[in-house]
Design an enzyme around this catalytic site. Sequence first.
Site, mmCIF file in Angstrom:
data_model
loop_
_atom_site.group_PDB
_atom_site.id
_atom_site.type_symbol
_atom_site.label_atom_id
_atom_site.label_comp_id
_atom_site.label_asym_id
_atom_site.label_seq_id
_atom_site.Cartn_x
_atom_site.Cartn_y
_atom_site.Cartn_z
ATOM 1 N N HIS A 136 -6.978 -10.311 6.473
ATOM 2 C CA HIS A 136 -6.011 -9.230 6.674
ATOM 3 C C HIS A 136 -4.599 -9.799 6.762
ATOM 4 O O HIS A 136 -4.386 -10.855 7.371
ATOM 5 C CB HIS A 136 -6.340 -8.467 7.958
ATOM 6 C CG HIS A 136 -7.522 -7.560 7.828
ATOM 7 N ND1 HIS A 136 -7.631 -6.634 6.819
ATOM 8 C CD2 HIS A 136 -8.642 -7.445 8.580
ATOM 9 C CE1 HIS A 136 -8.771 -5.983 6.956
ATOM 10 N NE2 HIS A 136 -9.414 -6.452 8.015
ATOM 11 N N CYS A 194 -3.625 -8.317 1.407
ATOM 12 C CA CYS A 194 -2.876 -7.106 1.019
ATOM 13 C C CYS A 194 -1.379 -7.401 0.926
ATOM 14 O O CYS A 194 -0.839 -8.212 1.676
ATOM 15 C CB CYS A 194 -3.098 -5.997 2.044
ATOM 16 S SG CYS A 194 -4.753 -5.339 2.016
#
Lengths: 223, 280
Positions: A136, A194
């Site tokens: 993440h 991301c």
Amino acid sequence: MVSKSQWKRILAYFYMPVFFTIIGYIIIYIICLPVISTFLSIGSLVTGQDSSTFQTNITSIYDDQSPLLQSQKSVPLSSIEMPSFGSQYAQVSCQRIGLDAPLYWGDNSTILRNGAGQYIGSSLPGFERPILLCGHNVTAFLPLQSIEIGDQVSISTNYGTYTYEVVETRVADMNDTSAYDLSQNKEQLIMYTCYPFAFMGVTTQRLFIYGDRISGPDITGLD
Amino acid sequence: MAKKIKPTVNVFSILIAFLLSVFLSILCLLLGTYFGLFNKALLSDAMNKSAYYESVNSYTVEEVSDLLIPQGLDSSVLDNVFTLQTTYTEGKALLDANLNGQGYTVSTDNIQEKLRNNIIDYTSKHNLAMNSTISDNITYFSNQVCSIYVQNLTVPFLSYFAGIRKMLFQVMIIAIPVLTLLSVGCILLLIKLQNWLHRALRMIAYSFSATALMVSLLPCYLLITRTYTKINISPIYFHKLLTRYIGQSLMMYIYSSIVMLAIALFVIAAIYQIKKRLMH
């Protein structure tokens, strides 16, 4: 005093129903014989040996005090403990940007909550094949926003420390299959997360970082 | 001197008694399946007792929490979004509609509104800029959360329940009278074949006892070994619901076999009374 014939009649209340039951089940077995193996195969597909626990067990086989972490030129394949799904087997770090995250075998949501995950269709460090890691961008891979070409990323395992030099970074769509090639015969470290960082909402873009191996023990016994 | 029974009559009586046990077993299995596996009240009860609705909420929160991390949000945005009252009301309505073969759309307006308000509060507390892109993202995220919630609340395969139950009922309308007639026919035949009523009743007692054994054997095995708890089905709350429901359904077969056993014992008592009267 119960006579012999009376005993016979009393026993008949037990063995006759058992006899009927056995005959009944034999008839059912004969009728269902063509489909029994199919049912049993389907049954074994949908049932397990034990009741499911529904949890990914997060474990660790990583030992940062392992003697094999001392620099060695080669390591036999037989001495390497293969990780199971959900187990931490390494630590991924890059001193300059402050990256230091546990690396797990597997990449489901439970694993990514705890650190960086590795796609199990990719290879372990030292096995001369691509290594695909993810994390993440607000937790484990937050420091990647500062990574540059030339930075060195290390993966420390129980059997040795492998260092990779970043050769390329690029932003691609999450569905872009040309962003990485796991079939290549080259040990390439590919990390993705991301993009952009500090963005609230859904993003379809990913930051890909590519590194070539510059050091680490060779594994002998690989065919 | 008592008349000796011909061996062929004995063999024939045993055959008829066996057939009677088969007919009664099929009858018990059909009734057990209709009042067990396809019992609406049993399913509702299993959902209440397996804490289904609470589990849907907590599982949804856990699933959505994983979506929050890449969104840059934290779990405080989910406070009071999924309430037990709403989940129970919507879940019950959905269940009743599915069991009756009707459609139902779960209302998620309250959830969307609460979630949106929570996110807006979060952005203002953390001084995050709000623009049209972020607003669209919040809407997209809220829709995603609601679809996860509806998916978790929906009991899989339930849409087939009403259809299969209806088919089973159609089968039972024909099968139950036919099986009852055949059973009565076997009983009358047994009485006719034997010279003495108590001998015929003995055969009938064997049949009812055999029925009790045949119907209860497999359910007892499954209940004792708990093989059905090893079904690989997720999520965990659905697994709990299914195992509870299957367990309760299997008990229906046990109850029907207990009824058969009770009838067998009654017949044995009747045999005893008849023989006692004959002695005197």
